[in-house]
Design a protein around this motif. Sequence first.
Motif, short mmCIF file in Angstrom:
data_model
loop_
_atom_site.label_atom_id
_atom_site.label_comp_id
_atom_site.label_asym_id
_atom_site.label_seq_id
_atom_site.Cartn_x
_atom_site.Cartn_y
_atom_site.Cartn_z
N PRO A 192 5.30 -4.12 -5.51
CA PRO A 192 4.04 -3.64 -4.95
C PRO A 192 2.82 -4.46 -5.37
O PRO A 192 1.90 -4.64 -4.58
CB PRO A 192 3.95 -2.20 -5.46
CG PRO A 192 4.94 -2.08 -6.55
CD PRO A 192 6.00 -3.09 -6.27
N ILE A 193 2.83 -4.94 -6.61
CA ILE A 193 1.66 -5.70 -7.08
C ILE A 193 1.51 -6.98 -6.26
O ILE A 193 0.44 -7.30 -5.75
CB ILE A 193 1.81 -6.05 -8.58
CG1 ILE A 193 1.86 -4.76 -9.39
CG2 ILE A 193 0.67 -6.93 -9.06
CD1 ILE A 193 2.27 -4.96 -10.83
N LEU A 248 0.54 -6.27 -2.63
CA LEU A 248 -0.87 -5.93 -2.42
C LEU A 248 -1.75 -7.17 -2.49
O LEU A 248 -2.80 -7.23 -1.88
CB LEU A 248 -1.33 -4.91 -3.47
CG LEU A 248 -0.89 -3.48 -3.21
CD1 LEU A 248 -1.10 -2.62 -4.44
CD2 LEU A 248 -1.64 -2.90 -2.03
N LEU A 301 0.83 -1.20 0.00
CA LEU A 301 0.00 0.00 0.00
C LEU A 301 0.87 1.25 0.00
O LEU A 301 0.64 2.19 -0.77
CB LEU A 301 -0.91 0.02 1.23
CG LEU A 301 -1.58 1.38 1.38
CD1 LEU A 301 -2.80 1.47 0.51
CD2 LEU A 301 -1.87 1.71 2.79
N ARG A 302 1.87 1.26 0.87
CA ARG A 302 2.75 2.44 0.96
C ARG A 302 3.40 2.71 -0.40
O ARG A 302 3.52 3.86 -0.83
CB ARG A 302 3.82 2.25 2.03
CG ARG A 302 3.28 2.40 3.45
CD ARG A 302 4.36 2.18 4.49
NE ARG A 302 3.82 2.17 5.84
CZ ARG A 302 3.62 3.27 6.58
NH1 ARG A 302 3.94 4.45 6.08
NH2 ARG A 302 3.11 3.18 7.79
N LYS A 303 3.79 1.62 -1.06
CA LYS A 303 4.38 1.81 -2.40
C LYS A 303 3.34 2.33 -3.38
O LYS A 303 3.64 3.20 -4.20
CB LYS A 303 4.97 0.49 -2.89
CG LYS A 303 6.26 0.13 -2.17
CD LYS A 303 7.04 -0.90 -2.94
CE LYS A 303 8.50 -0.82 -2.59
NZ LYS A 303 9.32 -1.70 -3.40
N ALA A 304 2.10 1.81 -3.29
CA ALA A 304 1.05 2.23 -4.21
C ALA A 304 0.75 3.71 -4.05
O ALA A 304 0.41 4.39 -5.01
CB ALA A 304 -0.21 1.40 -4.00
N ILE A 305 0.85 4.24 -2.85
CA ILE A 305 0.54 5.66 -2.66
C ILE A 305 1.77 6.54 -2.80
O ILE A 305 1.74 7.71 -2.46
CB ILE A 305 -0.18 5.94 -1.32
CG1 ILE A 305 0.72 5.54 -0.15
CG2 ILE A 305 -1.52 5.23 -1.28
CD1 ILE A 305 0.13 5.91 1.18
N GLY A 306 2.87 5.96 -3.30
CA GLY A 306 3.99 6.81 -3.69
C GLY A 306 5.27 6.68 -2.90
O GLY A 306 6.18 7.47 -3.08
N ALA A 307 5.36 5.69 -1.98
CA ALA A 307 6.61 5.52 -1.24
C ALA A 307 7.69 4.96 -2.15
O ALA A 307 7.44 4.04 -2.92
CB ALA A 307 6.39 4.58 -0.07
N LYS A 308 8.88 5.57 -2.07
CA LYS A 308 10.01 5.06 -2.85
C LYS A 308 10.69 3.96 -2.04
O LYS A 308 10.44 3.81 -0.85
CB LYS A 308 11.00 6.19 -3.11
CG LYS A 308 10.47 7.25 -4.05
CD LYS A 308 11.62 8.18 -4.44
CE LYS A 308 11.24 9.14 -5.52
NZ LYS A 308 10.32 10.19 -5.12
#
Lengths: 407, 233
Positions: free
Chosen positions: A400-401, A404, A317-324
């Motif tokens: 990320p995929i 999730l 989730l953190r990656k999906a909302i833009g975490a590098k």
Amino acid sequence: MKTKDLISESYSALTVNKVRTGLTMLGIVIGIGSVIAMVSVGQGAKNSIEASIQSIGSNLILISPGSTRGLGALVSSGRGSSQTLTLEDGHALDKQISFGHTTEMETSTRGQLIAKGKNTNTRVIGTIASYTTVRSLEIDTGAFISDEQDRTSAKVVVLGPTTRDDLFGVGSEAIGQTVRINGNTFRVIGITKSKGGSGFLNQDDVAFIPLTTAQHYLVGGSYLTTIAVQAASSDDMPSIQDEVNSILLQRHHINDALQADFTVQNQADIVATASTITGTFTTLLAAIASISLLVGGIGIMNMMLTTVTERTREIGLRKAIGAKRADISSQFLIEAVMLTFAGGALGVVLGWGISAVVSKFAGIAANVTISSVLLAFGVSAGIGIVFGYYPARRASLLNPIEALRFE
Amino acid sequence: MIECIAIKKTYVSGDMETPVLKGVSFTINDGEFVAIMGPSGSGKSTLMHILGALDTPTSGDYKLDGKSVAQLSDDELADVRKNKIGFVFQSFNLLSRTSVLRNVALPLVYAELPEDERDARAAAALKAVGMDESRFHHLSNQISGGQMQRVAIARALVNDPSLLLADEPTGNLDTRTGDIVLGTFQKLHESGRTIILITHEPYVAEHADRIITIKDGEIVSDTKNPHVRSIKI
């Protein structure tokens, strides 16, 4: 991501599962605590040994018999076991040393002291009046042995406080009473002040009699067990040591210094030797304690790996909302460092507590030094980084995929 | 604006090549509410991952607001997601034991906004999806499923994205709460949001203005929905 937010995210992640965070931290608490406690107890032991060596006097050069090598003999007899130092050697040294000094001579033996049906086995030292100066001995009541008493082989004795307590009762007035030592009756003329120490190192369990008296009634012969030369200035110590060596070699007719039948020790050398020994013990104790620190670190890694698996979806989730990647890995790394740092802080408190208890009950003045506290913090933060790095990297590399989708 | 030009995606495993998307092209204008519908295995999830900048196509181009995102690195894709895309997932994916407000503000943490601005924008987003202010400080596991999904929608909105991407948003909800969620999307659409809804249920797709049907990696139909099921909440 800002550092402040990073810390706040890590902190809230740690507080979600308080019990687990606490238990993991406990590993570091015990590790750091035991290292601090061990180092401080070791340091305390070292200090107390050094202090007791210093308390025998200052600027001392100690000469003891020993290291004799008879003609054709392959083995030299041990230091202190032979009778190669004599009263004449002592007087010759006192006369011939050209730097400012005070000389003290003694012969020491063990004796059975009896007074009014009580008895004790203690160290009996036959010595001269200069003993109090050279060995920094202070008299509590009465007086120490005088030159006159030594010259006349008077049967007088000065007791250490422990010996006095054993024979006459704690704190009792003993001056003027009589004590039998190996069958001879002695009159008590003084009690020394306490010098401290305990067990073997108890310097208060002792009795002093005039040197000549000891030679006549207790040991026989004019042999000495120790000659102590106190230098007036510490700068003269090496020169005096050289003089002592050459005077005694000449008197004993020995050409080769390696064949000397006596040993000359400088007090500084004794302190250094003792420090090396206690230093080794401190290192050993700290090494054993660091094993528990290592185990604590592995506990951190284990928990962080579990956390990464458990929070796979969160990472996704953190990656999906833009975490590098760097955001994710720093968060997990900071979680690990926060764990070890908090554990380190509590460990310092625990270690301090243990050393306080040891100081109180074991009689060793254990002291927690700033440097060991700083070291503990450094080490715990280092452990966080080392053992947090792998789990953090694993978290940051998650796809990320897949993360999730993870159930 | 979203442009997909002949997007192909092939998964390679050993010698086996599995084509999942076989050349998909379409354009979605700003403010459209589009449903992408297809059975499982049709490639719609893969398409969603590409549209959401979670994955890149094997070939073809994907332009978001005129900028190609087809060949970006992982960290560049993360920036695209941070600034232009809001995700809504089937299983909500809220941080547990964390307050509703903090959950919604999370994307803004990565956007490096100051805390008071984050809270203000999170509160505005929560109001836009009809969450009552009294629940802002509830923990995410203390609210109902319908509320969870609305919190997730608020989180997707909070960074003011060009595209709101919802993957089976009603899959874990009963019909009534699902309708509330769909009504929320319709309301956001009315206020000008671009929304893509991915679903396998025709009922859900019928709430959108336009339905793209995909099967075996290819578009089989792309039509305007003549009978939009309107839900007023």
